[in-house]
Scaffold this motif. Structure first.
Motif, PDB file in Angstrom:
ATOM      1  N   LEU A 349     -55.074 -42.567 -29.134  1.00 41.01           N
ATOM      2  CA  LEU A 349     -54.999 -43.053 -30.508  1.00 41.01           C
ATOM      3  C   LEU A 349     -53.600 -43.527 -30.886  1.00 41.01           C
ATOM      4  CD1 LEU A 349     -57.272 -40.438 -32.364  1.00 41.01           C
ATOM      5  CD2 LEU A 349     -57.849 -42.766 -31.662  1.00 41.01           C
ATOM      6  N   GLY A 350     -52.677 -43.438 -29.928  1.00 36.46           N
ATOM      7  CA  GLY A 350     -51.355 -43.996 -30.181  1.00 36.46           C
ATOM      8  C   GLY A 350     -50.246 -42.984 -30.364  1.00 36.46           C
ATOM      9  N   PHE A 351     -50.570 -41.687 -30.260  1.00 34.57           N
ATOM     10  CA  PHE A 351     -49.529 -40.658 -30.367  1.00 34.57           C
ATOM     11  C   PHE A 351     -48.950 -40.439 -28.965  1.00 34.57           C
ATOM     12  CE2 PHE A 351     -52.714 -39.800 -33.660  1.00 34.57           C
ATOM     13  CZ  PHE A 351     -51.924 -39.790 -34.792  1.00 34.57           C
ATOM     14  N   THR A 352     -47.666 -40.679 -28.808  1.00 37.83           N
ATOM     15  CA  THR A 352     -47.063 -40.647 -27.477  1.00 37.83           C
ATOM     16  C   THR A 352     -46.077 -39.507 -27.259  1.00 37.83           C
ATOM     17  OG1 THR A 352     -45.338 -42.190 -28.231  1.00 37.83           O
ATOM     18  CG2 THR A 352     -47.317 -43.150 -27.208  1.00 37.83           C
ATOM     19  N   ASP A 353     -45.470 -38.997 -28.298  1.00 41.17           N
ATOM     20  CA  ASP A 353     -44.477 -37.939 -28.156  1.00 41.17           C
ATOM     21  C   ASP A 353     -45.171 -36.606 -27.871  1.00 41.17           C
ATOM     22  OD1 ASP A 353     -41.561 -37.032 -28.576  1.00 41.17           O
ATOM     23  OD2 ASP A 353     -42.711 -35.699 -29.886  1.00 41.17           O
ATOM     24  N   SER A 354     -44.764 -35.905 -26.795  1.00 37.41           N
ATOM     25  CA  SER A 354     -45.426 -34.647 -26.409  1.00 37.41           C
ATOM     26  C   SER A 354     -45.293 -33.590 -27.495  1.00 37.41           C
ATOM     27  CB  SER A 354     -44.837 -34.129 -25.090  1.00 37.41           C
ATOM     28  OG  SER A 354     -43.454 -33.840 -25.224  1.00 37.41           O
ATOM     29  N   PHE A 355     -44.140 -33.547 -28.172  1.00 35.19           N
ATOM     30  CA  PHE A 355     -43.956 -32.574 -29.252  1.00 35.19           C
ATOM     31  C   PHE A 355     -44.944 -32.849 -30.383  1.00 35.19           C
ATOM     32  CE2 PHE A 355     -42.106 -31.179 -33.253  1.00 35.19           C
ATOM     33  CZ  PHE A 355     -41.729 -29.871 -32.967  1.00 35.19           C
ATOM     34  N   GLU A 356     -45.079 -34.109 -30.781  1.00 38.53           N
ATOM     35  CA  GLU A 356     -45.984 -34.484 -31.864  1.00 38.53           C
ATOM     36  C   GLU A 356     -47.436 -34.183 -31.492  1.00 38.53           C
ATOM     37  OE1 GLU A 356     -46.349 -38.716 -32.571  1.00 38.53           O
ATOM     38  OE2 GLU A 356     -46.503 -38.385 -34.722  1.00 38.53           O
ATOM     39  N   ILE A 357     -47.805 -34.481 -30.248  1.00 38.19           N
ATOM     40  CA  ILE A 357     -49.185 -34.235 -29.807  1.00 38.19           C
ATOM     41  C   ILE A 357     -49.518 -32.753 -29.865  1.00 38.19           C
ATOM     42  CG2 ILE A 357     -50.717 -34.296 -27.798  1.00 38.19           C
ATOM     43  CD1 ILE A 357     -49.369 -36.932 -27.012  1.00 38.19           C
ATOM     44  N   ASN A 358     -48.625 -31.894 -29.340  1.00 35.84           N
ATOM     45  CA  ASN A 358     -48.895 -30.456 -29.354  1.00 35.84           C
ATOM     46  C   ASN A 358     -48.944 -29.906 -30.771  1.00 35.84           C
ATOM     47  OD1 ASN A 358     -49.135 -29.188 -26.588  1.00 35.84           O
ATOM     48  ND2 ASN A 358     -47.303 -30.404 -26.262  1.00 35.84           N
ATOM     49  N   MET A 359     -48.124 -30.438 -31.655  1.00 38.25           N
ATOM     50  CA  MET A 359     -48.174 -29.998 -33.044  1.00 38.25           C
ATOM     51  C   MET A 359     -49.493 -30.388 -33.710  1.00 38.25           C
ATOM     52  SD  MET A 359     -45.448 -28.264 -33.764  1.00 38.25           S
ATOM     53  CE  MET A 359     -45.742 -27.622 -32.111  1.00 38.25           C
ATOM     54  N   LEU A 360     -50.032 -31.534 -33.316  1.00 36.83           N
ATOM     55  CA  LEU A 360     -51.280 -32.012 -33.917  1.00 36.83           C
ATOM     56  C   LEU A 360     -52.507 -31.231 -33.433  1.00 36.83           C
ATOM     57  CD1 LEU A 360     -50.695 -35.882 -33.893  1.00 36.83           C
ATOM     58  CD2 LEU A 360     -50.814 -34.387 -35.902  1.00 36.83           C
ATOM     59  N   THR A 361     -52.364 -30.446 -32.371  1.00 35.41           N
ATOM     60  CA  THR A 361     -53.489 -29.626 -31.911  1.00 35.41           C
ATOM     61  C   THR A 361     -53.594 -28.303 -32.675  1.00 35.41           C
ATOM     62  OG1 THR A 361     -52.190 -28.496 -30.198  1.00 35.41           O
ATOM     63  CG2 THR A 361     -53.262 -30.576 -29.585  1.00 35.41           C
ATOM     64  N   ILE A 362     -52.538 -27.937 -33.381  1.00 31.21           N
ATOM     65  CA  ILE A 362     -52.504 -26.637 -34.059  1.00 31.21           C
ATOM     66  C   ILE A 362     -53.514 -26.519 -35.211  1.00 31.21           C
ATOM     67  CG2 ILE A 362     -51.052 -25.107 -35.467  1.00 31.21           C
ATOM     68  CD1 ILE A 362     -48.701 -25.847 -33.687  1.00 31.21           C
ATOM     69  N   PRO A 363     -53.671 -27.522 -36.075  1.00 32.30           N
ATOM     70  CA  PRO A 363     -54.606 -27.361 -37.203  1.00 32.30           C
ATOM     71  C   PRO A 363     -56.025 -27.001 -36.782  1.00 32.30           C
ATOM     72  CG  PRO A 363     -53.186 -29.237 -37.594  1.00 32.30           C
ATOM     73  CD  PRO A 363     -52.895 -28.771 -36.191  1.00 32.30           C
ATOM     74  N   SER A 364     -56.521 -27.559 -35.675  1.00 37.72           N
ATOM     75  CA  SER A 364     -57.890 -27.236 -35.246  1.00 37.72           C
ATOM     76  C   SER A 364     -57.998 -25.773 -34.838  1.00 37.72           C
ATOM     77  CB  SER A 364     -58.316 -28.143 -34.089  1.00 37.72           C
ATOM     78  OG  SER A 364     -57.506 -27.925 -32.949  1.00 37.72           O
ATOM     79  N   ALA A 365     -56.961 -25.245 -34.179  1.00 36.30           N
ATOM     80  CA  ALA A 365     -56.974 -23.835 -33.771  1.00 36.30           C
ATOM     81  C   ALA A 365     -56.950 -22.914 -34.989  1.00 36.30           C
ATOM     82  CB  ALA A 365     -55.783 -23.547 -32.855  1.00 36.30           C
TER      83      ALA A 365
END
Length: 544
Positions: A349-365
């Motif tokens: 979907l266009g998110f490339t930064d590893s830090f940003e991607i890992n942060m975006l997985t937190i809300p679902s958890a």
């Protein structure tokens, strides 16, 4: 003094006789053995524990206690046992889920792997996981939970840090297989272990806490990964090298502590770390008798009593469990590929930064922790299972339909919101696991049923891991259409399973009512037949 009748888990939805116990004037409970009882939690009067049962010296059918005393015992169990089991579950998820975190780095590119190779690796892991399920249950029943569970943890932790040196497809596949083989059987083993400390009504909530720990681990591992992956280049190694190494070593440390921490049984809690028992003598009496009055079958099987292949046959031929096993196969598939591909989908979907991607997985958890605990708590409060599982399953369907109908191109945050909501669905696995435990009346059979169910759930995960294919990216609409169909089938299965259990109870009630009172009493006092028949007995009622 509080009446024994106040103990939780009277079966709702099926008729049960009132327990014929009461408080006499001298504070001791009086037993009216001349009255036949119906329902698992009503049978402790006619089912004394085996002479070899670990808590036999604390068994007292006349014991009474106040609700406050019982709450104190449960609270102490939560603090000392549940908290550490959650730590062990954390270690499980840390090493089982760090591959998903590694995908936020250049893991696939570094190893020259495709997404189909990733799917194959996950499949290999699941097959190895499944192959270990039943052997582990036999080992735990033979050698005890306090030794087998930490040994497993040490093994998969070692493999996890060893993953840091994988360099090609073959080494990736080998470590996936070893991780699966070392972890297989841990979850049902830990659950069965917990049943010796908690009543059935308490179990579903505690299991929800267990699986909440897995989501907490997803959050913490995402935070750890966000920092550790920044170590890329240190020592000439990629970020995922340090992720596997550090998290694997942490699990090994937790395994060593678990060896000297876990108790052998509720009445055997002393050890290297604890010179004195967790419970006072009074609390051990409360612990043992509250457990046996809720489920007297736990006193018929020793913790280290081996299971047999006859127990396997009895479990697999039990028609009351077939529907729940089928639920385990299909019910969790609709969310499996969405969760497994979360980091890759974010990259698409266009998110490339590893830090940003890992942060975006937190809300679902975080969302799944909240929804799962609410669902489990509600299930316990209303003493109901089918409808609550139905709600958890139905949550996913309209969200998948929205993903299918959303036009291609753009709308990244809208897609992110949908996959977050799907990944955070109310996970009803703890309710079904407790449901299976409640509907068996034999501890060895319960161990086999738990392992069987977990194997089937993993088969479902295997199926789910193959639904999203490389050619479908980035929107996976064909896969999502398949997931909607599977979700609809699961909803129908829940309804059918309820009707089946209701029918089995009615059939038992008709046969029971045909018997005279004397025949009912003679039937209930046939302990030998009871151990052989288990949940097929006419005075046992299935819950739903």
């Amino acid at each position: 003094m509080g009446k024994i009748d106040d103990i939780e888990n009277h079966t709702k939805g099926s008729p049960t006789a009132t327990l014929n116990r009461g408080d006499s004037h001298d504070g001791k409970a009086s037993l009216k053995d001349s009255e036949p009882h119906v329902g698992r939690s009503e049978l402790s009067d006619v089912i004394p524990p085996d002479d070899g049962y670990e808590g036999k010296h604390r068994w007292d059918p006349l014991a009474t206690w106040t609700p406050e005393e019982e709450k104190a015992v449960v609270r102490k169990t939560d603090i000392w046992l549940l908290s550490w089991l959650c730590v062990m579950f954390f270690g499980l998820q840390l090493d089982r889920g760090n591959l998903a975190n590694a995908l936020a780095d250049e893991f696939l590119d570094d190893l020259n792997l495709s997404r189909d190779d990733l799917n194959n690796g996950n499949t290999i892991q699941l097959v190895a996981f499944l192959s270990a399920e039943f052997p582990v249950q036999f080992l735990t029943k033979r050698y005890g939970f306090r030794y087998v569970l930490p040994a497993m943890m040490f093994a998969w932790g070692t493999v996890s840090w060893g993953q840091a040196w994988i360099h090609d497809r073959a080494s990736f596949y080998v470590t996936r297989a070893l991780i699966g083989a070392c972890e297989g059987g841990f979850i049902p083993g830990a659950i069965l272990y917990a049943t010796y400390f908690y009543t059935s009504s308490e179990l579903s909530t505690r299991l929800a806490v267990f699986w909440s720990t897995l989501n907490v681990a997803r959050v913490i591992s995402a935070l750890l990964a966000a920092g550790i992956l920044k170590m890329r280049g240190i020592g000439g190694h990629p970020g995922w090298f340090w992720l596997f190494l550090l998290e694997g070593l942490l699990t090994v440390l937790l395994a060593f502590i678990s060896f000297i921490y876990l108790p052998a049984a509720p009445t055997k809690t002393t050890g290297v770390l604890f010179r004195e028992s967790w419970y006072t003598e009074r609390q051990e009496v409360i612990m043992v008798n509250r457990i046996l009055r809720d489920d007297p079958a736990k006193g018929l099987t020793l913790l280290n009593e081996p299971a047999t292949w006859q127990d396997v046959k009895a479990t697999w031929t039990d028609k009351s469990l077939w529907g729940l096993f089928f639920i385990g196969l299909i019910a969790y598939i609709p969310a499996t590929p969405v969760q497994g591909y979360l980091t890759l989908t974010l990259r698409d979907l266009g998110f490339t930064d590893s830090f940003e991607i890992n942060m975006l997985t937190i809300p679902s958890a975080v969302l799944q922790i909240i929804t799962m605990l609410i669902l489990a708590r509600s299930s316990k409060y209303f003493n109901e299972r089918t409808f609550h599982c139905f709600v958890g399953e139905f949550w996913v369907m309209p969200l998948l339909i929205a993903l299918i109908t959303l036009p291609d191109g753009g709308r990244e945050w809208g897609r992110y919101s949908l996959i977050t909501l799907i990944s955070g669905y109310p996970y009803f696995h703890p309710i079904v696991t407790s449901w299976i435990s409640e509907n068996t009346f034999d501890v060895k059979k319960r161990a086999i049923a738990a392992a069987t169910y977990n194997v089937i759930v993993q088969v479902g995960s295997l199926i789910g891991s193959q639904i999203y294919r490389d050619y479908q990216k980035p929107y996976y609409k064909i896969g999502n259409t398949t997931l909607v169909s599977i979700s609809a089938l699961a909803l129908i299965t829940f309804v059918v399973q309820r009707f089946v259990l209701v029918g089995l109870n009615k059939k038992k009630e008709k046969e029971w009512e045909k018997m005279s009172r004397e025949e009912q009493l003679a039937y209930q006092n046939d302990v030998t037949a009871r151990e052989l028949d288990g949940n097929k007995r006419l005075d046992f009622r299935f819950v739903y």
